[in-house]
Design a protein around this motif. Structure first.
Motif, PDB file in Angstrom:
ATOM      1  N   LYS A 120       0.831  -1.202   0.000  1.00 46.28           N
ATOM      2  CA  LYS A 120       0.000   0.000   0.000  1.00 46.28           C
ATOM      3  C   LYS A 120       0.866   1.252   0.000  1.00 46.28           C
ATOM      4  O   LYS A 120       0.610   2.204  -0.754  1.00 46.28           O
ATOM      5  CB  LYS A 120      -0.929  -0.015   1.225  1.00 46.28           C
ATOM      6  N   VAL A 121       1.905   1.245   0.796  1.00 47.56           N
ATOM      7  CA  VAL A 121       2.824   2.387   0.838  1.00 47.56           C
ATOM      8  C   VAL A 121       3.571   2.504  -0.487  1.00 47.56           C
ATOM      9  O   VAL A 121       3.776   3.604  -1.017  1.00 47.56           O
ATOM     10  CB  VAL A 121       3.819   2.237   2.008  1.00 47.56           C
TER      11      VAL A 121
ATOM     12  N   LYS B 273       2.583   1.572  -3.467  1.00 51.31           N
ATOM     13  CA  LYS B 273       1.675   2.134  -4.463  1.00 51.31           C
ATOM     14  C   LYS B 273       1.631   3.652  -4.361  1.00 51.31           C
ATOM     15  O   LYS B 273       1.664   4.374  -5.361  1.00 51.31           O
ATOM     16  CB  LYS B 273       0.256   1.582  -4.270  1.00 51.31           C
ATOM     17  N   GLN B 274       1.533   4.134  -3.123  1.00 49.55           N
ATOM     18  CA  GLN B 274       1.467   5.576  -2.926  1.00 49.55           C
ATOM     19  C   GLN B 274       2.753   6.251  -3.362  1.00 49.55           C
ATOM     20  O   GLN B 274       2.740   7.358  -3.912  1.00 49.55           O
ATOM     21  CB  GLN B 274       1.160   5.894  -1.443  1.00 49.55           C
ATOM     22  N   MET B 275       3.885   5.590  -3.148  1.00 51.56           N
ATOM     23  CA  MET B 275       5.170   6.139  -3.597  1.00 51.56           C
ATOM     24  C   MET B 275       5.196   6.263  -5.112  1.00 51.56           C
ATOM     25  O   MET B 275       5.658   7.274  -5.666  1.00 51.56           O
ATOM     26  CB  MET B 275       6.319   5.244  -3.116  1.00 51.56           C
TER      27      MET B 275
ATOM     28  N   ARG C 291       2.567   6.535  -7.110  1.00 53.13           N
ATOM     29  CA  ARG C 291       1.606   7.566  -7.526  1.00 53.13           C
ATOM     30  C   ARG C 291       2.137   8.975  -7.255  1.00 53.13           C
ATOM     31  O   ARG C 291       1.847   9.902  -8.011  1.00 53.13           O
ATOM     32  CB  ARG C 291       0.271   7.361  -6.808  1.00 53.13           C
ATOM     33  N   SER C 292       2.889   9.140  -6.187  1.00 55.17           N
ATOM     34  CA  SER C 292       3.375  10.468  -5.814  1.00 55.17           C
ATOM     35  C   SER C 292       4.678  10.845  -6.514  1.00 55.17           C
ATOM     36  O   SER C 292       5.177  11.953  -6.338  1.00 55.17           O
ATOM     37  CB  SER C 292       3.568  10.541  -4.296  1.00 55.17           C
TER      38      SER C 292
ATOM     39  N   HIS D 103       7.796   9.211  -6.275  1.00 57.21           N
ATOM     40  CA  HIS D 103       8.909   9.112  -5.336  1.00 57.21           C
ATOM     41  C   HIS D 103      10.253   9.020  -6.061  1.00 57.21           C
ATOM     42  O   HIS D 103      11.242   9.598  -5.629  1.00 57.21           O
ATOM     43  CB  HIS D 103       8.706   7.886  -4.437  1.00 57.21           C
TER      44      HIS D 103
ATOM     45  N   VAL E 139       3.338   3.964 -12.313  1.00 60.50           N
ATOM     46  CA  VAL E 139       2.193   3.361 -11.637  1.00 60.50           C
ATOM     47  C   VAL E 139       1.724   2.102 -12.371  1.00 60.50           C
ATOM     48  O   VAL E 139       1.317   1.122 -11.743  1.00 60.50           O
ATOM     49  CB  VAL E 139       1.040   4.382 -11.524  1.00 60.50           C
TER      50      VAL E 139
ATOM     51  N   GLU F 144       0.675  -1.281 -10.626  1.00 54.99           N
ATOM     52  CA  GLU F 144      -0.749  -1.573 -10.462  1.00 54.99           C
ATOM     53  C   GLU F 144      -1.410  -2.216 -11.678  1.00 54.99           C
ATOM     54  O   GLU F 144      -2.505  -2.757 -11.567  1.00 54.99           O
ATOM     55  CB  GLU F 144      -1.498  -0.291 -10.086  1.00 54.99           C
TER      56      GLU F 144
ATOM     57  N   ASP G  70       1.517  15.461 -11.999  1.00 53.15           N
ATOM     58  CA  ASP G  70       0.851  15.234 -10.707  1.00 53.15           C
ATOM     59  C   ASP G  70      -0.658  15.437 -10.820  1.00 53.15           C
ATOM     60  O   ASP G  70      -1.455  14.661 -10.288  1.00 53.15           O
ATOM     61  CB  ASP G  70       1.417  16.187  -9.645  1.00 53.15           C
TER      62      ASP G  70
ATOM     63  N   GLU H  87      -3.587  12.735 -10.251  1.00 48.14           N
ATOM     64  CA  GLU H  87      -4.572  13.042  -9.212  1.00 48.14           C
ATOM     65  C   GLU H  87      -5.987  12.907  -9.767  1.00 48.14           C
ATOM     66  O   GLU H  87      -6.873  12.324  -9.135  1.00 48.14           O
ATOM     67  CB  GLU H  87      -4.341  14.462  -8.691  1.00 48.14           C
TER      68      GLU H  87
END
Length: 577
Positions: A33-34, A36-38, A40-41, A43, A231, A235, A289, A293
């Motif tokens: 989960k973390v 995935k967020q990395m 998307r953001s 990282h 991503v 995903e 971004d 989003e």
């Protein structure tokens, strides 16, 4: 590895801010989960070397068939040719469908390298018959490869993925065409304003949507598509749908601000060119971004439901005999004003309704099954003429000249399963609508409010009910010792699963939100739960309409009305000889 190992194909003078690495220099994460967020953001988006290393590990973790060509195979095949400058005159195979290699800030000779790699892939993957995304995907991964051989291996693993239920690149026309139909279905449901714009401005909506993958893999600027690839590799394919829907939303916003609504339908090629121009220049108005989003703010159904829809569309194409590329038939041919005749709606109104129905029925011709003007006002005759047809479209004109109706996904014969008891059936593809005094559609409430869904299926005994299905059993290391968390896909949906949006795939908070259609000897009902969207009596003469929980609709006309005329239309395969 050093920075230069991954940058030998890049023209750094064209890379702008990305030419100077910044941000973190490593990724240390074991939680999916973390992770995935990395992704998307962004990282690792500002560090070319780190991004290349992440890609290498993610692609290495893709389950592939036993014999998958690797870098050594490429070196053996190319031999001495690898030491020579690649030639840009190597033709691309026909299966890329005329798509060119995007430059993506690559050196001129690197674009020639892409030609050489794809030529070699064509020999190693003889089953590929249609893969228009291959030039763009190869050019992207060459950016982050130490040499041609490594890029070849990376693309080979994407093509050879054999994990059940997981798709990375379409390799047949059937798969590609069904993805275009699926995108059209998703645009219809999740981008209604943008979809309406395409319907109004383009003569052939399906032709416009056939470009959806190219918007991302071909037209998007490099900085944007690289973020999408970040991503996508984490995903999967669903990300492409999300981003394409976001692009469609931004396009509609730009058109709404540039000119008044309305306008005459133009040649579909003009609309396709307009969208392509917008996407190519999107960097001036939308940042990477902001694009992601918007993409992840769209509350799509699960990957399982989208896969079911894609499989249903594939099956529909197979039944029509469309498995290889052929000239697309314009949807308007199915609504020829010289042959279409309804006493309730005009050809234009029927065409507007056609733009709402699932894509797999878009090439079907409307077939009049029942009309009270010819068959009389008898519910028994209604059933006898409509049974055996699925789906159907019901149109009603009231004595007050209001027009409303319903798209009904399921054969009316299903009502017999309940005996004489009135019981609901159907799927979430049902919807109700009104045309006069104003045009409006009301879909299954779950489409507009997915928070009503608790989960895709009730948890098994001992399973954590709070664990999302997409993430279950996917934490930690993969079998190859990858240090990054890897998402495991659900098993391939079987033929036993019912069509897209079947209510039994959802754990709904209330049965009232899945009461689609019902009928017995004395009435037919569309929509239930705290009222009915439509209720028609046994004489097909009197009716009622009101708000119902299933469609969350207002009354479609006067709450108590008298039927002046009722028609039911079926969908006849226009591809059949």
């Amino acid at each position: 590895m050093t920075e230069n190992d991954y940058g030998s194909f890049v023209d750094w003078n064209q890379m702008g801010d990305l030419a100077t690495p910044s941000g973190p220099s490593n990724v240390d994460c074991k939680d999916l989960k973390v992770f995935k967020q990395m992704a998307r953001s962004g990282h690792w988006a500002k560090n070319h070397n780190l991004r290349a290393q992440v890609y290498q590990q993610l692609i290495k973790a893709i389950p592939c068939r036993t014999v998958t060509p690797d870098a050594e195979v490429y070196r053996d095949l190319m031999g001495d040719a690898l030491s020579k400058k690649p030639s840009s005159t190597i033709p691309l195979p026909e299966f890329v469908d005329g798509n060119l290699v995007p430059h993506y800030s690559l050196k001129t000779e690197a674009v020639a390298s892409v030609h050489r790699i794809i030529s070699c892939l064509a020999g190693q993957f003889p089953d590929i018959s249609h893969c228009p995304a291959l030039p763009a995907m190869t050019a992207l991964l060459l950016h982050f490869s130490a040499d041609e051989a490594q890029c070849f291996e990376h693309i080979s693993r994407l093509l050879a993925c054999n994990e059940p239920g997981r798709r990375l690149m379409d390799q047949t026309f059937l798969a590609y065409e069904s993805s275009c139909m699926t995108f059209g279905d998703l645009a219809n449901k999740y981008c209604p304003a943008a979809h309406k714009l395409i319907v109004v401005t383009a003569q052939d909506v399906l032709e416009v949507y056939s470009d959806w993958q190219r918007w991302i893999l071909g037209d998007l600027p490099f900085a944007h598509v690289a973020r999408v690839l970040d991503v996508f590799l984490v995903e999967g394919y669903k990300v492409l749908y999300r981003v394409a829907l976001a692009l469609l939303k931004f396009y509609r916003k730009q058109k709404a601000g540039a000119q008044p609504a309305g306008g005459q339908a133009q040649d579909s090629a003009g609309v396709r060119d307009d969208i392509q121009t917008f996407v190519k220049g999107i960097g001036s108005v939308v940042t990477p971004d902001k694009l992601l989003e918007k993409a992840f703010s769209i509350r799509l159904f699960s990957r399982k439901e989208i896969t079911l829809l894609q499989l249903t569309n594939e099956k529909s194409l197979q039944q029509k005999g469309i498995t290889v590329k052929q000239k697309r038939r314009n949807v308007q041919l199915a609504l020829n004003p010289d042959t279409f005749s309804s006493e309730i709606v005009s050809t234009k109104e029927m065409h507007d309704i056609w733009s709402w129905i699932p894509e797999r029925f878009a090439l079907c011709q409307p077939q009049l099954l029942f009309t009270t003007s010819n068959h009389g006002c008898s519910l028994n005759r209604f059933y006898s003429h409509c049974e055996g047809y699925e789906p159907t479209l019901m149109l009603i004109r009231t004595t007050d000249h209001d027009v409303c109706g319903a798209f009904l996904s399921t054969d009316w014969e299903e009502r017999k399963r309940g005996g004489n008891k009135l019981s609901f059936f159907g799927t979430g593809e049902c919807f109700v609508f009104r045309l006069k005094p104003e045009m409006e559609r009301y879909e299954w409430v779950v489409i507009r409010h997915p928070e009503l869904v608790s989960s895709i299926k009730p948890p098994a005994p001992g399973e954590d009910p709070e664990q999302p299905q997409d993430e279950a059993s996917s934490q930690g290391h993969n079998s190859e010792g990858n240090s990054l968390p890897v998402e495991r896909q659900a098993a391939d949906p079987s033929e036993r699963l019912s069509p897209f949006l079947s209510a039994r795939h959802f754990n709904l908070n209330s049965r009232n939100t899945s009461m689609f259609m019902a009928g017995n000897f004395d009435s037919i009902i569309v929509g239930g739960g705290d009222g009915n969207a439509l209720y028609i009596d046994s004489e097909l003469n009197h009716g009622r309409t009101g708000r119902c929980s299933t469609f969350d609709n207002p009354p479609l006309c006067a709450e108590s009305f008298q039927v002046a005329l009722l028609e039911v239309w079926g969908f006849q395969d226009s591809m059949a000889s």
